[in-house]
Scaffold this motif. Structure first.
Motif, short mmCIF file in Angstrom:
data_model
loop_
_atom_site.label_atom_id
_atom_site.label_comp_id
_atom_site.label_asym_id
_atom_site.label_seq_id
_atom_site.Cartn_x
_atom_site.Cartn_y
_atom_site.Cartn_z
N TRP A 17 0.84 -1.20 0.00
CA TRP A 17 0.00 0.00 0.00
C TRP A 17 0.88 1.25 0.00
CZ3 TRP A 17 -0.88 4.34 2.93
CH2 TRP A 17 -2.07 5.02 2.72
N MET A 18 1.92 1.25 0.83
CA MET A 18 2.83 2.39 0.87
C MET A 18 3.55 2.57 -0.46
SD MET A 18 2.90 4.25 3.65
CE MET A 18 4.49 5.05 3.43
N THR A 19 3.99 1.48 -1.04
CA THR A 19 4.67 1.54 -2.33
C THR A 19 3.77 2.17 -3.38
OG1 THR A 19 6.06 -0.38 -1.84
CG2 THR A 19 5.73 0.16 -4.15
N ARG A 20 2.49 1.76 -3.39
CA ARG A 20 1.54 2.31 -4.35
C ARG A 20 1.28 3.79 -4.07
NH1 ARG A 20 -4.74 1.13 -4.64
NH2 ARG A 20 -5.24 2.07 -6.65
N LEU A 21 1.22 4.15 -2.79
CA LEU A 21 0.99 5.55 -2.43
C LEU A 21 2.10 6.44 -2.97
CD1 LEU A 21 -1.02 7.26 -0.58
CD2 LEU A 21 0.84 7.19 1.10
N LEU A 22 3.32 5.92 -2.96
CA LEU A 22 4.48 6.70 -3.38
C LEU A 22 4.84 6.53 -4.85
CD1 LEU A 22 6.72 5.93 -0.25
CD2 LEU A 22 5.24 7.92 -0.61
N ASP A 23 4.11 5.67 -5.55
CA ASP A 23 4.37 5.40 -6.95
C ASP A 23 3.87 6.56 -7.81
OD1 ASP A 23 4.67 4.41 -9.50
OD2 ASP A 23 3.38 2.67 -9.23
N ALA A 24 4.76 7.11 -8.61
CA ALA A 24 4.40 8.24 -9.47
C ALA A 24 3.76 7.80 -10.78
CB ALA A 24 5.63 9.09 -9.75
N GLY A 25 3.62 6.49 -10.99
CA GLY A 25 3.02 5.98 -12.21
C GLY A 25 1.50 6.09 -12.21
N THR A 26 0.88 5.53 -13.23
CA THR A 26 -0.57 5.68 -13.39
C THR A 26 -1.35 4.96 -12.31
OG1 THR A 26 -0.57 3.79 -14.90
CG2 THR A 26 -0.39 5.97 -15.89
N GLU A 27 -0.79 3.93 -11.68
CA GLU A 27 -1.50 3.17 -10.65
C GLU A 27 -1.26 3.73 -9.25
OE1 GLU A 27 -3.65 0.69 -11.31
OE2 GLU A 27 -3.26 1.18 -13.41
N GLY A 28 -0.35 4.68 -9.12
CA GLY A 28 0.01 5.18 -7.81
C GLY A 28 -0.58 6.55 -7.51
N ALA A 29 -0.38 6.99 -6.27
CA ALA A 29 -0.86 8.31 -5.86
C ALA A 29 0.19 9.38 -6.07
CB ALA A 29 -1.31 8.28 -4.40
N GLY A 30 1.44 8.99 -6.19
CA GLY A 30 2.49 9.96 -6.49
C GLY A 30 2.86 10.89 -5.36
N LEU A 31 2.61 10.46 -4.10
CA LEU A 31 3.07 11.26 -2.97
C LEU A 31 4.55 10.99 -2.70
CD1 LEU A 31 0.06 11.08 -0.50
CD2 LEU A 31 0.57 12.81 -2.24
N VAL A 32 5.17 11.82 -1.88
CA VAL A 32 6.60 11.72 -1.60
C VAL A 32 6.82 11.53 -0.11
CG1 VAL A 32 8.84 12.88 -1.74
CG2 VAL A 32 7.15 13.18 -3.59
N ASP A 33 7.60 10.53 0.25
CA ASP A 33 8.05 10.31 1.62
C ASP A 33 9.20 11.30 1.85
OD1 ASP A 33 9.33 9.40 3.92
OD2 ASP A 33 9.29 7.30 3.34
N VAL A 34 8.90 12.39 2.53
CA VAL A 34 9.85 13.52 2.60
C VAL A 34 11.13 13.12 3.31
CG1 VAL A 34 10.20 15.86 3.44
CG2 VAL A 34 8.00 15.21 2.46
N TYR A 35 11.03 12.33 4.38
CA TYR A 35 12.26 11.93 5.07
C TYR A 35 13.18 11.17 4.12
CZ TYR A 35 15.50 9.79 8.31
OH TYR A 35 16.66 9.39 8.95
N ARG A 36 12.62 10.23 3.37
CA ARG A 36 13.46 9.46 2.44
C ARG A 36 13.92 10.30 1.26
NH1 ARG A 36 16.16 6.25 5.15
NH2 ARG A 36 15.11 4.45 6.06
N HIS A 37 13.18 11.32 0.92
CA HIS A 37 13.63 12.26 -0.11
C HIS A 37 14.91 12.96 0.36
CE1 HIS A 37 13.57 15.44 -3.10
NE2 HIS A 37 13.48 16.36 -2.14
N LEU A 38 14.96 13.30 1.66
CA LEU A 38 16.13 13.98 2.20
C LEU A 38 17.22 13.03 2.65
CD1 LEU A 38 14.26 16.63 4.38
CD2 LEU A 38 15.51 17.09 2.26
N LYS A 39 16.85 11.87 3.14
CA LYS A 39 17.80 10.90 3.70
C LYS A 39 17.53 9.50 3.12
CE LYS A 39 19.93 13.54 6.83
NZ LYS A 39 19.72 13.36 8.27
#
Length: 267
Positions: A181-203
């Motif tokens: 579910w988390m993977t899909r939430l962060l997936d920028a593709g057509t099946e995902g929600a395209g959100l960003v895990d900000v901590y992992r974006h920075l670290k």
């Protein structure tokens, strides 16, 4: 800078006795999102309407001493949305959205407390119901506005997000379905929600320093046997403005540690 903090309090009154208000005053965030406040409106009156100069907004659970969310804000919101439209989980006080809209921008700060499934099959089933309903809500919200969702997500996404991942493959919080579910939430593709895990974006590569929750059993905190359960989940444009993060461990307000992110914009 816009300084935004998230903290599961494990009880607002309990955290208050441990000095959380003094810490908030020193930190001086623009907003602090809180989860598991475990209070009612009557507990707030005359005591917790404000904290360190920030005005409080609340979503109380119907059940006393249970769940609930809050956002304390330095800035007056243009609107406050209490609940996300699901009767079961809105009754548990799990979602509070402050909107800061201007003629040129639609932006929200959300405090959200995802259910835990660790107490048994019934609550795990509730957690899966929450995830199933919440995904389309976030997808629809993302089409309308920029936002940061801060909260206790109760899911460690990847192996780097908890110390003992091999021993928790069949435990709530690290189940394959939750992680997918988390993977899909962060997936920028057509099946995902395209959100960003900000901590992992920075670290992207941090392991032991990323944890935000430790069990109260077996000296887990002293041994840093932790989980990363607390997130900033942002729309991509907001995530790109994230400049720094801090997980504060010096003083223990609850079994969670607060996570703060500085974003390069102002309200």
């Amino acid at each position: 800078m816009f300084k935004l903090t998230s903290l599961n309090l494990n009880g607002l009154r309990s955290a208050a006795t441990k000095g959380v208000a003094d810490w908030v005053a020193e930190l001086a965030p623009d907003c602090i999102c809180m989860q598991e406040i475990r209070v009612q409106a009557s507990d707030i009156e005359g005591r917790f309407e404000e904290m360190a100069g920030l005005k409080g907004h609340f979503h109380f659970a119907q059940k006393k001493g249970y769940a609930g969310t809050a956002v304390y804000s330095r800035h007056a919101p243009s609107d406050v949305v209490i609940g996300w439209g699901d009767a079961e989980f809105d009754a548990e006080g799990r979602y509070l959205e402050l909107r800061f809209d201007t003629p040129t921008r639609k932006f929200s700060v959300i405090s959200c407390y995802f259910p835990s499934g660790s107490s048994g099959e019934e609550r795990q089933a509730a957690k899966f119901r929450f995830l199933a309903g919440f995904f389309p809500h976030l997808l629809a919200l993302k089409r309308e506005r920029e936002f940061v969702l801060c909260g206790d997500i109760n899911i460690a996404h990847k192996e780097a997000d908890l110390k003992n991942w091999k021993g928790n493959l069949k435990n709530s919080g690290f189940l394959p379905e939750e992680r997918a579910w988390m993977t899909r939430l962060l997936d920028a593709g057509t099946e995902g929600a395209g959100l960003v895990d900000v901590y992992r974006h920075l670290k992207p590569d941090t392991t032991d320093d990323c944890y935000t929750w430790w069990s109260n059993r077996g000296q887990a905190r002293a041994k840093n046997v932790g989980w990363r359960l607390d997130y900033h989940l942002a729309t991509p444009a907001i995530a790109q403005l994230a400049r720094s993060e801090e997980i504060y461990r010096t003083v223990r307000f609850s079994d969670h540690a607060p996570i703060t992110v500085d974003y390069d914009f102002t309200l």
